[in-house]
Design an enzyme around this catalytic site. Structure first.
Site, short mmCIF file in Angstrom:
data_model
loop_
_atom_site.label_atom_id
_atom_site.label_comp_id
_atom_site.label_asym_id
_atom_site.label_seq_id
_atom_site.Cartn_x
_atom_site.Cartn_y
_atom_site.Cartn_z
CD GLU A 1 -76.26 28.02 -24.46
OE1 GLU A 1 -76.33 28.21 -23.25
OE2 GLU A 1 -76.97 27.18 -25.05
CG HIS B 1 -82.23 32.10 -20.47
ND1 HIS B 1 -81.32 32.43 -21.45
CD2 HIS B 1 -82.44 30.77 -20.59
CE1 HIS B 1 -81.02 31.33 -22.13
NE2 HIS B 1 -81.68 30.31 -21.63
CG ASP B 2 -79.34 29.30 -19.17
OD1 ASP B 2 -80.51 28.97 -18.86
OD2 ASP B 2 -78.84 29.11 -20.29
CG ASP C 1 -83.15 30.43 -27.89
OD1 ASP C 1 -82.36 29.54 -28.25
OD2 ASP C 1 -83.06 31.04 -26.81
C1 GLC Z 1 -79.13 26.23 -23.06
C2 GLC Z 1 -80.24 27.14 -22.61
C3 GLC Z 1 -80.79 26.62 -21.33
C4 GLC Z 1 -81.35 25.24 -21.59
C5 GLC Z 1 -80.30 24.32 -22.25
C6 GLC Z 1 -80.94 23.11 -22.83
O1 GLC Z 1 -78.07 26.20 -22.19
O2 GLC Z 1 -79.76 28.46 -22.52
O3 GLC Z 1 -81.76 27.46 -20.78
O4 GLC Z 1 -81.76 24.66 -20.40
O5 GLC Z 1 -79.64 24.96 -23.30
O6 GLC Z 1 -81.72 23.46 -23.94
#
Ligand code: GLC
Ligand code: CA
Length: 541
Positions: free
Chosen positions: A242, A316-317, A95
């Site tokens: 993402e 995970h979100d 990541d």
């Molecule tokens: C992304 C991650 C999340 C995090 C955010 C800020 O959305 O998946 O878990 O809180 O970025 O880094």
């Protein structure tokens, strides 16, 4: 193998398996479970951040990009993980949280201490704009005693990096090269479409600011530059971006091969169909028509224009998809299977989130004190301030909290689900009823995932075929046709707790059932049982 044939499995390291009994999952724990993952058949493991971090946002607040957080292990353990995974034919995807760093990162600390060079690594202004943080409140915070403000689109401890500074981009390229040299084969870029802020930084008309920094053309340039300077030199490296609130148009641009940006993207539109009036912090049923319309539109346009989706229901979100889209009390197993089929027979690269393959559910917490997530806690306070009673606020965060996904993996029916011999960092869910041990004793969901993964590798039409929605306005069924040359694959999914009918194309009558989770005979008028998925392979005459 092309990324089109691969299946990725996401691990939240903190919650997967705790090898040393301190209550926190670790890299040694992942190594131990590699045979399990190989048995499932996945090709790559995406690990949520494992770098040193004060854990204000569970590792998405990185304080050192080039090291392993001691709570997860050492660099040597990481290298061992890469090597051992490889013997199972599994690659590691890391990541990359490049929009921001933790304020404990050396760069921010040196900036605070007055070093001009590092002040240029951040977005500092004399006056804040009206932009809102995605975790609530203003997106600006005072920069020490300087009278200036720094931008943080996320938590106040996550300071946004200034991508306009070429030195920042160079640093980040070096981070990529460091990990690629260690044999990392995949990169997941956190919120990568918000890295390019408008040059002006002005108040936003909507008082929120998204348009000032989301999907700006300059973000495409930065990603292309990273590709050319770093990961693009490695033919087989898989990348996924993402994308926060992106558009299909941009999705195509990020992923069209000729543009040399990314292999694929995650978008989240299909996971907002249970937000009442677009507000996440509400409790409401999902809108089936909205869901299928989004899946069809993304599927078709990405297919027609040569883009590539990363396909997923869980991460995970997100609260567990079984809780959101399925009457799981009625049929958890078939519900899990139909959700899996929608993704794994689709056009794009499927991602499985840990526990999905055994049908894990959201936990039920009695009070707010059991929650850990910063976003959840902020939302709970906001809901109270807006006049909700504590029990109303709790019910809402219960249904939407990111902790739903982050609970420990359920390995067995006893002792914290077999996750740890110590005290788990987050209260586990219902491991008495749902666990790996129990599932493997009588495989139904796990074996269905195995089958789907095998099919993707065996049938080019699944990995490569185009996508077209079928009977797109159906009230219960989400159906689509994949096409490759004269071959066709019709996939019909009943995402409802009652039976449903559909008329299939004539050519199907000479086809074969490639997959079905319930009894089926091919007929012009096909009847599907509740949570039934059927895939028919046929030739277009
Ligand atoms: C992304 C991650 C999340 C995090 C955010 C800020 O959305 O998946 O878990 O809180 O970025 O880094
Ligand atoms: Ca541990």
């Amino acid at each position: 193998m092309s990324f089109k044939q691969k299946v990725v499995y996401q691990i939240y390291p903190k919650s997967f398996y705790d090898e040393n009994g301190d209550g926190i999952g670790d890299l040694a724990g992942i190594i131990k479970k590699l045979p399990y993952l190989a048995e499932l058949g996945v090709d790559m493991l995406w690990l949520s951040p494992i770098y040193p971090s004060p854990q204000k946002d569970n590792g998405y607040d990185v304080s050192d990009y080039l090291a392993i957080d001691p709570r997860f292990g050492t660099m040597a353990t990481f290298e061992k993980l890469v090597a051992q995974a490889k013997t199972f034919g599994i690659g590691i995807m890391l990541d990359m949280v490049f929009n921001h760093v933790s304020i404990e990162h050396e760069w921010f600390q040196r900036a605070l201490a007055g070093e001009k060079k590092y002040q240029d690594y951040f977005i500092l202004r004399e006056e804040p704009t009206n932009w809102q943080s995605k975790f609530g409140g203003s997106a600006w915070a005072p920069f020490g005693q300087t009278g200036k403000w720094y931008l943080h689109l996320y938590d106040v401890t996550q300071a946004d990096l200034n991508w306009r500074n070429p030195a920042v981009r160079k640093e980040l390229q070096q981070v990529l090269d460091f990990w690629l040299d260690k044999g990392v084969e995949g990169l997941r870029f956190d919120v990568i479409n918000v890295i390019g802020k408008d040059a002006q930084l002005k108040d936003a008309a909507d008082g929120i600011g998204k348009a000032e920094y989301t999907d700006r053309p300059i973000a495409h340039e930065y990603i292309h530059e990273l590709n050319r300077a770093s990961f693009g030199k490695h033919e087989t490296v898989v990348t996924v971006g993402e994308m926060s609130s992106t558009t299909i148009e941009n999705g195509v641009l990020y992923t069209q091969e000729s543009r040399e940006e990314l292999s694929m993207i995650f978008n989240f539109h299909h996971l907002k169909v249970d937000y009442a009036e677009g507000n996440k912090w509400t409790k409401s049923m999902f809108d089936f028509h909205q869901l299928t319309a989004i899946l069809h539109e993304w599927g078709e346009k990405m297919s027609d224009q040569g883009g590539w989706n990363a396909l997923f229901w869980n991460n995970h979100d997100q609260p567990r998809a079984l809780n959101r889209f399925v009457d799981w009390q009625k049929d958890r197993v078939a519900g899990a299977q139909v959700l899996a089929a929608i993704i794994h027979l689709n056009r794009g690269t499927p991602f499985i989130y840990m526990g999905e393959e055994i049908g894990m559910l959201n936990p039920t917490y009695a009070t707010i004190d059991f929650f850990d997530d910063v976003e959840t806690k902020n939302a709970y306070q906001m809901l109270l301030q807006e006049g909700n009673s504590p029990s109303e606020a709790l019910a809402i965060v219960q249904s939407k909290s990111r902790d739903n996904a982050r609970i420990p993996m359920q390995w067995q029916a006893t002792d914290n689900g077999g996750f740890t011999t110590g005290t788990p960092w987050l209260k586990p869910g219902d491991y008495q009823h749902i666990s790996v041990e129990k599932e493997l004793a009588n495989p139904q969901i796990f074996s269905f995932y195995q089958q789907l993964i095998r099919l993707r590798k065996a049938y080019p039409i699944i990995a490569e075929g185009s996508y077209e929605g079928y009977e797109k306005d159906h009230d219960q069924l989400m159906a689509f046709i994949r096409k490759l040359g004269q071959e066709r694959l019709l996939v019909v999914n009943n995402l409802s707790p009652s039976s449903a009918q559909i008329t299939v194309p004539n050519d199907c009558l000479n086809g074969q059932v490639l997959l079905s989770n319930k009894k089926i005979a091919i007929k012009k008028q096909l009847t599907l049982e509740p949570y039934h998925t059927v895939a028919i392979l046929y030739k277009q005459e």
